[in-house]
Design a protein around this motif. Sequence first.
Motif, PDB file in Angstrom:
ATOM      1  N   GLU A 145       0.816  -1.209   0.000  1.00 44.61           N
ATOM      2  CA  GLU A 145       0.000   0.000   0.000  1.00 44.61           C
ATOM      3  C   GLU A 145       0.857   1.269   0.000  1.00 44.61           C
ATOM      4  N   GLU A 148       1.225   3.872  -3.156  1.00 45.65           N
ATOM      5  CA  GLU A 148       0.400   5.047  -3.402  1.00 45.65           C
ATOM      6  C   GLU A 148       0.905   6.221  -2.560  1.00 45.65           C
ATOM      7  N   VAL A 247     -13.686   4.437   6.063  1.00 40.42           N
ATOM      8  CA  VAL A 247     -12.895   3.957   4.922  1.00 40.42           C
ATOM      9  C   VAL A 247     -12.662   5.093   3.936  1.00 40.42           C
ATOM     10  N   ARG A 251      -8.705   7.233   2.834  1.00 32.11           N
ATOM     11  CA  ARG A 251      -8.097   7.315   1.502  1.00 32.11           C
ATOM     12  C   ARG A 251      -6.900   8.260   1.526  1.00 32.11           C
ATOM     13  N   ARG A 252      -5.737   7.728   1.191  1.00 28.12           N
ATOM     14  CA  ARG A 252      -4.473   8.459   1.115  1.00 28.12           C
ATOM     15  C   ARG A 252      -3.958   8.914   2.469  1.00 28.12           C
ATOM     16  N   THR A 281     -11.619  -3.319   4.630  1.00 27.29           N
ATOM     17  CA  THR A 281     -11.659  -2.449   3.450  1.00 27.29           C
ATOM     18  C   THR A 281     -10.864  -1.154   3.562  1.00 27.29           C
ATOM     19  N   LEU A 283      -8.144   1.804   3.421  1.00 27.87           N
ATOM     20  CA  LEU A 283      -7.223   2.135   2.344  1.00 27.87           C
ATOM     21  C   LEU A 283      -5.869   2.602   2.862  1.00 27.87           C
ATOM     22  N   CYS A 284      -5.582   2.346   4.140  1.00 25.83           N
ATOM     23  CA  CYS A 284      -4.290   2.678   4.739  1.00 25.83           C
ATOM     24  C   CYS A 284      -4.082   1.741   5.926  1.00 25.83           C
TER      25      CYS A 284
END
Length: 299
Positions: A145, A148, A247, A251-252, A281, A283-284
């Motif tokens: 991950e 990104e 979630v 993001r980011r 789920t 994203l980090c």
Amino acid sequence: MDGRRMAGAVVVGVVDTAEQRPVVRYAAEEATRRGAVLRLLHAVEWPAPPGSADSAGRGATAQEAEQVIASFAESVAQQFPQVEVVPDVVSGPPARALVDRSHQNAMIVVGHRGTGGFPRLPLGSVSLQVATHAECPVLVVRPGEREEPRENRVVVGVDVDDLPSGLMEFALEAAEARGAALDVVYVATRPELLGTGPTGPALMDDEAVSSSAREGLENLLTSYRARHPGLDLRGHVKRHHPAAALVDASRRAGLLVVGSHGRTGLKRLLLGSVSGKVLHTALCPVAVVPAAHQGVAAS
């Protein structure tokens, strides 16, 4: 090794796979932030119980385990020469070994895949068991991950009506250790009444943010802002499903912090708790902070 340093150790479970290396690197970064020892734990599920005719192979298996740890230790020494590494070879299931270590150490770091795989975290995986039962914070890291770009911010999900002890403290110190902003996300799930009409009470539109929810969050943050004047501390009130809102906020981000208590409790994972869905789920990387945890995120 004195007991004081070991009490603050970061423990990471390792297996002999290439995708484990980003997880170990993340654990080494956490150890660097807190000036802590890094324990590399490899659990060997012996092929035979002690004293049995087949137990003669245990010496060779232990040697293989030491070689696995030595390979990771060498990588840590090259990238983080200031971090002291302690090998930890244990007998038995890896999840149980990591949970046992959680009673005496500051943090457990595990990966998503392999013995604890994402994106669909299998029930019974090592990562899930450790995040559910550990006594100290658990960091769950998805290998790869880091590819990104990340914003320098930490996100923490809170319920102003049911805030677990130690959750905000962990998030605050994690943000300060990273020099990051802290986004505090409160998902208002209770319907707000606009008034009454001929057919009964009218509910607020889902997209509207109630003033009472925002006021509750700001009241919560006031004391933290006073104690952490140099921290960029931002409150956000959402009216979506809690897991989906967290979630989306992750993001980011560099880190998402959730509690394992109350409505976000991993003990209710089979019933669809917020923390469980976030672990599936997010994203980090996700830090799961157990109830009543009074330790620190970083020194």
